[in-house]
Design a protein around this motif. Structure first.
Motif, PDB file in Angstrom:
ATOM      1  N   ILE A 148      -7.937  -3.232  -0.874  1.00 63.68           N
ATOM      2  CA  ILE A 148      -7.213  -3.933  -1.936  1.00 63.68           C
ATOM      3  C   ILE A 148      -6.813  -5.336  -1.506  1.00 63.68           C
ATOM      4  O   ILE A 148      -6.856  -6.270  -2.294  1.00 63.68           O
ATOM      5  CB  ILE A 148      -5.994  -3.106  -2.385  1.00 63.68           C
ATOM      6  N   CYS A 149      -6.425  -5.495  -0.247  1.00 64.75           N
ATOM      7  CA  CYS A 149      -5.992  -6.825   0.194  1.00 64.75           C
ATOM      8  C   CYS A 149      -7.083  -7.556   0.966  1.00 64.75           C
ATOM      9  O   CYS A 149      -6.803  -8.555   1.621  1.00 64.75           O
ATOM     10  CB  CYS A 149      -4.685  -6.751   0.976  1.00 64.75           C
ATOM     11  N   ASN A 206      -1.530  -5.622  -3.877  1.00 63.60           N
ATOM     12  CA  ASN A 206      -2.617  -6.102  -4.727  1.00 63.60           C
ATOM     13  C   ASN A 206      -2.204  -7.403  -5.420  1.00 63.60           C
ATOM     14  O   ASN A 206      -2.959  -8.382  -5.417  1.00 63.60           O
ATOM     15  CB  ASN A 206      -2.998  -5.029  -5.742  1.00 63.60           C
ATOM     16  N   SER A 207      -1.007  -7.438  -5.995  1.00 66.01           N
ATOM     17  CA  SER A 207      -0.519  -8.647  -6.670  1.00 66.01           C
ATOM     18  C   SER A 207      -0.370  -9.812  -5.701  1.00 66.01           C
ATOM     19  O   SER A 207      -0.784 -10.942  -5.999  1.00 66.01           O
ATOM     20  CB  SER A 207       0.829  -8.378  -7.335  1.00 66.01           C
ATOM     21  N   ARG A 259      -3.701 -11.269  -4.552  1.00 65.38           N
ATOM     22  CA  ARG A 259      -4.303 -12.141  -5.574  1.00 65.38           C
ATOM     23  C   ARG A 259      -3.635 -13.517  -5.558  1.00 65.38           C
ATOM     24  O   ARG A 259      -4.282 -14.532  -5.755  1.00 65.38           O
ATOM     25  CB  ARG A 259      -4.188 -11.507  -6.958  1.00 65.38           C
ATOM     26  N   VAL A 299       1.057  -0.352  -2.848  1.00 68.41           N
ATOM     27  CA  VAL A 299      -0.325  -0.787  -3.066  1.00 68.41           C
ATOM     28  C   VAL A 299      -0.384  -1.776  -4.232  1.00 68.41           C
ATOM     29  O   VAL A 299      -1.069  -2.809  -4.151  1.00 68.41           O
ATOM     30  CB  VAL A 299      -1.253   0.432  -3.306  1.00 68.41           C
ATOM     31  N   ASP A 300       0.350  -1.504  -5.298  1.00 68.60           N
ATOM     32  CA  ASP A 300       0.378  -2.417  -6.443  1.00 68.60           C
ATOM     33  C   ASP A 300       0.949  -3.777  -6.047  1.00 68.60           C
ATOM     34  O   ASP A 300       0.417  -4.821  -6.433  1.00 68.60           O
ATOM     35  CB  ASP A 300       1.192  -1.820  -7.593  1.00 68.60           C
ATOM     36  N   SER A 348      -6.393 -13.116   0.913  1.00 67.80           N
ATOM     37  CA  SER A 348      -6.605 -11.887   1.671  1.00 67.80           C
ATOM     38  C   SER A 348      -5.669 -11.797   2.875  1.00 67.80           C
ATOM     39  O   SER A 348      -5.232 -12.804   3.419  1.00 67.80           O
ATOM     40  CB  SER A 348      -8.060 -11.776   2.118  1.00 67.80           C
ATOM     41  N   GLN A 352      -7.876   2.325   1.650  1.00 71.20           N
ATOM     42  CA  GLN A 352      -7.663   1.806   0.295  1.00 71.20           C
ATOM     43  C   GLN A 352      -6.810   0.536   0.349  1.00 71.20           C
ATOM     44  O   GLN A 352      -7.121  -0.457  -0.309  1.00 71.20           O
ATOM     45  CB  GLN A 352      -6.982   2.867  -0.571  1.00 71.20           C
TER      46      GLN A 352
END
Length: 153
Positions: free
Chosen positions: A75-76, A35-36, A39, A31-32, A43, A71
């Motif tokens: 996040i993405c 997320n990176s 960004r 997930v981390d 998307s 989740q």
């Protein structure tokens, strides 16, 4: 088009809803990373889950998976309707096969014929009023989960 593909996420009861989940550190890291990357790249257009969502095809495993996938999609910035799941062998309720003669009989009828005739026999079994629905019994929990993503079998 930016796709995220994951597979074999194996949410396993009784750990999947606790901090004792041995896979939690890996899912958290994933997930981390997502997320990176989101960004940096923007998307995600779709999330593809290539089977083995659960470990024993239990409802509680799918509940945990659904929460995690939601989740991940958030996040993405991937719309939930663009999450696509397919079942794997761990998404089959093997106890449902063991405990239901109709399922075993339909599967046996399909496996008894020559390989070249299996597709025809599968279609025949699926068209039967008793055998057809029975073939989907082992996927009932998966289908309940997958309906959330319009991907039921």
């Amino acid at each position: 088009m930016l796709l995220l593909h994951v597979s074999d996420i194996h949410f396993r009861h009784p750990y999947c809803n606790t901090d004792m989940d041995p896979e939690l550190p890996y899912r958290t890291a994933l997930v981390d990373d997502v997320n990176s990357l989101a960004r940096e790249l923007g998307s995600v257009d779709a999330i593809l889950v290539g089977g083995d969502v659960a470990f024993q095809a239990l409802t509680v495993e799918y509940q945990a998976a659904s929460k995690w996938l939601s989740q991940l999609a958030e996040i993405c910035d991937c719309p939930k309707e663009r999450v696509f799941v397919i079942p794997g062998n761990h998404d089959v309720d093997w106890n449902a096969i063991k405990n239901c003669a109709n399922v075993r009989n339909a599967q046996a009828a399909i496996s008894r014929v020559k390989a070249s005739a299996r597709e025809h026999e599968l279609v025949t079994q699926l068209a039967d009023a008793d055998a057809g629905p029975a073939l989907f019994v082992p996927l009932a929990n998966y289908n309940d989960f997958a309906a959330e993503f319009n991907c039921q079998v």
